[in-house]
Design a protein around this motif. Structure first.
Motif, short mmCIF file in Angstrom:
data_model
loop_
_atom_site.label_atom_id
_atom_site.label_comp_id
_atom_site.label_asym_id
_atom_site.label_seq_id
_atom_site.Cartn_x
_atom_site.Cartn_y
_atom_site.Cartn_z
N LEU A 158 6.86 2.52 8.48
CA LEU A 158 7.19 2.56 7.07
C LEU A 158 8.25 3.62 6.76
N ALA A 159 8.13 4.81 7.35
CA ALA A 159 9.11 5.86 7.09
C ALA A 159 10.50 5.41 7.53
N LEU A 160 10.61 4.75 8.66
CA LEU A 160 11.90 4.27 9.14
C LEU A 160 12.48 3.22 8.20
N ALA A 161 11.63 2.31 7.73
CA ALA A 161 12.11 1.27 6.82
C ALA A 161 12.68 1.88 5.55
N LEU A 162 11.97 2.84 4.97
CA LEU A 162 12.46 3.49 3.76
C LEU A 162 13.74 4.27 4.04
N CYS A 163 13.79 4.93 5.18
CA CYS A 163 14.96 5.71 5.56
C CYS A 163 16.20 4.83 5.66
N LEU A 164 16.05 3.63 6.21
CA LEU A 164 17.18 2.71 6.37
C LEU A 164 17.55 2.00 5.07
N GLY A 165 16.79 2.24 4.02
CA GLY A 165 17.06 1.55 2.77
C GLY A 165 16.68 0.10 2.79
N CYS A 166 15.72 -0.26 3.63
CA CYS A 166 15.27 -1.64 3.71
C CYS A 166 14.31 -1.94 2.56
N PRO A 167 14.57 -2.97 1.76
CA PRO A 167 13.60 -3.37 0.73
C PRO A 167 12.27 -3.71 1.41
N THR A 168 11.24 -2.96 1.07
CA THR A 168 10.03 -2.93 1.89
C THR A 168 8.79 -3.37 1.14
N VAL A 169 7.94 -4.13 1.84
CA VAL A 169 6.62 -4.53 1.35
C VAL A 169 5.60 -4.03 2.36
N THR A 170 4.54 -3.40 1.87
CA THR A 170 3.50 -2.89 2.75
C THR A 170 2.16 -2.94 2.02
N ASP A 171 1.11 -2.44 2.66
CA ASP A 171 -0.20 -2.43 2.01
C ASP A 171 -0.41 -1.11 1.27
N GLY A 172 -1.44 -1.07 0.44
CA GLY A 172 -1.69 0.09 -0.40
C GLY A 172 -1.96 1.36 0.37
N ALA A 173 -2.72 1.25 1.45
CA ALA A 173 -3.06 2.44 2.24
C ALA A 173 -1.82 3.05 2.87
N ALA A 174 -0.93 2.21 3.40
CA ALA A 174 0.30 2.72 4.02
C ALA A 174 1.20 3.37 2.97
N ALA A 175 1.29 2.76 1.80
CA ALA A 175 2.11 3.33 0.73
C ALA A 175 1.59 4.70 0.32
N ARG A 176 0.28 4.81 0.18
CA ARG A 176 -0.29 6.11 -0.20
C ARG A 176 -0.08 7.16 0.88
N ALA A 177 -0.08 6.74 2.14
CA ALA A 177 0.07 7.69 3.25
C ALA A 177 1.44 8.37 3.23
N VAL A 178 2.46 7.69 2.70
CA VAL A 178 3.79 8.30 2.63
C VAL A 178 4.13 8.76 1.22
N GLY A 179 3.16 8.64 0.31
CA GLY A 179 3.37 9.10 -1.06
C GLY A 179 4.27 8.21 -1.89
N ALA A 180 4.41 6.94 -1.49
CA ALA A 180 5.27 6.00 -2.22
C ALA A 180 4.46 5.24 -3.27
N ILE A 181 5.14 4.80 -4.32
CA ILE A 181 4.51 4.14 -5.45
C ILE A 181 5.00 2.70 -5.54
N ASP A 182 4.07 1.81 -5.80
CA ASP A 182 4.38 0.39 -5.92
C ASP A 182 5.45 0.16 -7.00
N ASP A 183 6.47 -0.59 -6.63
CA ASP A 183 7.59 -0.97 -7.49
C ASP A 183 8.49 0.20 -7.88
N GLU A 184 8.30 1.35 -7.23
CA GLU A 184 9.24 2.46 -7.41
C GLU A 184 10.05 2.71 -6.15
N GLN A 185 9.37 2.80 -4.99
CA GLN A 185 10.09 2.96 -3.73
C GLN A 185 9.89 1.76 -2.79
#
Length: 261
Positions: A140-167
């Motif tokens: 997930l960190a690599l996907a966000l770093c590359l600017g890839c439009p990303t879909v993941t599960d809630g637990a993974a999003a919380r683990a990196v501190g990302a918010i649904d429909d914001e990052q």
């Protein structure tokens, strides 16, 4: 010199941060008979062992608070989580650039990839060209770093501190397919995801922020600060934007003094 102090087991999550700090300063254990310039406290319990009068950062979860009296009221610096990423190594690839690569490679215009179905060596390339991706926590960190439009599960999003429909988007394959066909939303999430990776998931960025807060870095002149920001954003050395910035800054630099005849 930075001293590390913590309760048993509390320093393990800080390995990548300590390694980043060690590229610029010496990192020691507090027990040595040497007066440190700053102290990194791995947990609140160990705060009582920190020496008085020394710049101190206290780790509380995924945040380090720079204040010698403890975590309350200090400057907050975000720390990388379990899956950090070196953003300088992975420049962002905007959606319109991805589209050109897909056209050149003969790939589907709305290509969606799933990292769970890929080998580890194929993941970076897939995340660099995809219109959207379903991403596991470990990538997930690599996907966000590359600017890839990303879909993941809630637990993974919380683990990196990302918010649904914001990052990113919390959802499934269908959500990724919809995201791949929404250029405006994909571009917004691409920018926000990259910024989140730089600010919250990169140990080098966190280390530099700590050193600045401790006063252990040399002063950066205003024009040099722009170069620092470009580095923090992971801008490649030969990127066109660096050439444009350099050309613009040349107009602002003071001229060399001219000797009188």
């Amino acid at each position: 010199m930075v001293a590390l102090v913590g309760s048993p087991g509390s320093t393990a999550p800080l390995r990548t941060l300590v390694a980043a700090l060690a590229r610029d300063v010496e990192v020691i254990s507090l027990g040595r008979a040497v007066a440190p310039d700053a102290v990194l406290v791995a947990d609140r319990v160990a705060l009582r062992r920190a020496p008085a009068g020394v710049p101190t950062a206290v780790v509380d979860g995924r945040v380090a608070y720079v204040a010698s009296e403890g975590p309350e009221g200090g400057q907050a610096i975000a720390l990388p989580g379990a899956h950090p990423v070196a953003t300088a190594r992975w420049p962002p690839i905007a959606p319109h650039v991805r589209r050109r690569w897909r056209e050149r490679l003969g790939l589907a215009p709305d290509l969606v990839v799933d990292t769970a179905a890929l080998g580890p060596d194929d993941v970076p390339t897939a995340l660099a060209v995809a219109a959207a991706a379903v991403v596991e926590a470990r990538h997930l960190a690599l996907a966000l770093c590359l600017g890839c439009p990303t879909v993941t599960d809630g637990a993974a999003a919380r683990a990196v501190g990302a918010i649904d429909d914001e990052q990113l988007v919390v959802g499934d394959r269908a959500a990724a397919t919809a995201l791949a066909r929404d250029d405006v939303r994909a571009a917004r999430l691409s920018r926000a995801g990259r910024e989140h990776a730089v600010r919250h998931l990169d140990p080098d960025v966190a280390a530099r922020a700590l050193l600045r807060a401790w006063g252990l870095t040399t002063a950066v002149l205003p024009l040099e600060r722009i170069e620092v920001v470009l580095d923090e954003l992971g801008t490649a050395a030969g990127a066109p934007v660096r050439a444009r910035v350099a050309a613009a800054l040349d107009l602002l630099r003071p001229l060399d003094p001219v000797e009188a005849p």
